[in-house]
Write a protein that holds these residues in place. Structure first.
Motif, PDB file in Angstrom:
ATOM      1  N   ASN A  87       9.867 -17.593  46.246  1.00  0.00           N
ATOM      2  CA  ASN A  87       8.969 -16.471  45.988  1.00  0.00           C
ATOM      3  C   ASN A  87       8.648 -16.357  44.501  1.00  0.00           C
ATOM      4  OD1 ASN A  87       8.795 -15.777  48.702  1.00  0.00           O
ATOM      5  ND2 ASN A  87      10.395 -14.232  48.576  1.00  0.00           N
ATOM      6  N   VAL A  94       4.607 -19.993  48.645  1.00  0.00           N
ATOM      7  CA  VAL A  94       4.512 -19.090  49.790  1.00  0.00           C
ATOM      8  C   VAL A  94       3.474 -19.609  50.771  1.00  0.00           C
ATOM      9  CG1 VAL A  94       5.242 -17.072  48.456  1.00  0.00           C
ATOM     10  CG2 VAL A  94       2.823 -17.639  48.573  1.00  0.00           C
ATOM     11  N   ASN A 124       4.886 -13.318  50.158  1.00  0.00           N
ATOM     12  CA  ASN A 124       6.219 -13.842  49.900  1.00  0.00           C
ATOM     13  C   ASN A 124       6.953 -14.084  51.215  1.00  0.00           C
ATOM     14  OD1 ASN A 124       6.003 -13.859  47.144  1.00  0.00           O
ATOM     15  ND2 ASN A 124       7.132 -11.965  46.831  1.00  0.00           N
TER      16      ASN A 124
END
Length: 142
Positions: free
Chosen positions: A84, A89, A96
């Motif tokens: 993250n 992602v 996230n």
């Protein structure tokens, strides 16, 4: 009802084998981030399965299983945080990655429910690692 198939007969081996495989995958995923984004090394959590010398399932094994699952939770949370932080992602959503909550054994009884829950833990972690690899795939050469 007591379970009589292989996992309960070799519970320690089952944990050790799965954890070793997962930690190897975590190392590979961490190395991708390190290679692509960070000139310095990441501060890895310990990725070695705590050893245990057990010839039978007892309270010591129960306590050990709780420790290794708690440690696995720390490792998974750490890796998700790293991904993250470096914006690795889901490209479609841009969101996230959420961490997962692992089940902790709460009983000395090894039954079907126990076996199913620990299998679900390992499947959930491997599924999460698969997703993280997909997020990092565009940065992997070869």
């Amino acid at each position: 009802m007591q379970v009589t198939f292989n996992v309960s007969n070799n519970l320690v081996d089952y944990y050790q084998d799965n954890l070793t495989e997962i930690y190897d995958r975590v190392k590979k995923l961490s190395n991708i981030v390190e290679t692509v984004f960070i000139p310095d090394e990441l501060d890895f959590p310990n990725l070695i399965v705590e050893p245990i010398n057990a010839t039978m399932l007892n309270r010591s094994v129960y306590l050990w299983t709780n420790r290794v699952i708690k440690h696995l939770q720390v490792v998974v949370d750490w890796l998700v945080g790293v991904y993250n932080d470096y914006n690795l992602v889901d490209v479609q959503t841009g969101e996230n990655t959420s961490t997962i909550k692992l089940w902790q054994p709460e009983s000395l009884v090894i039954d079907d429910d126990y076996i199913n829950k620990i299998k679900e833990d390992f499947e959930a972690v491997n599924g999460l690692l698969d997703r993280l690899f997909e997020y990092a795939k565009p940065y992997v050469k070869g």
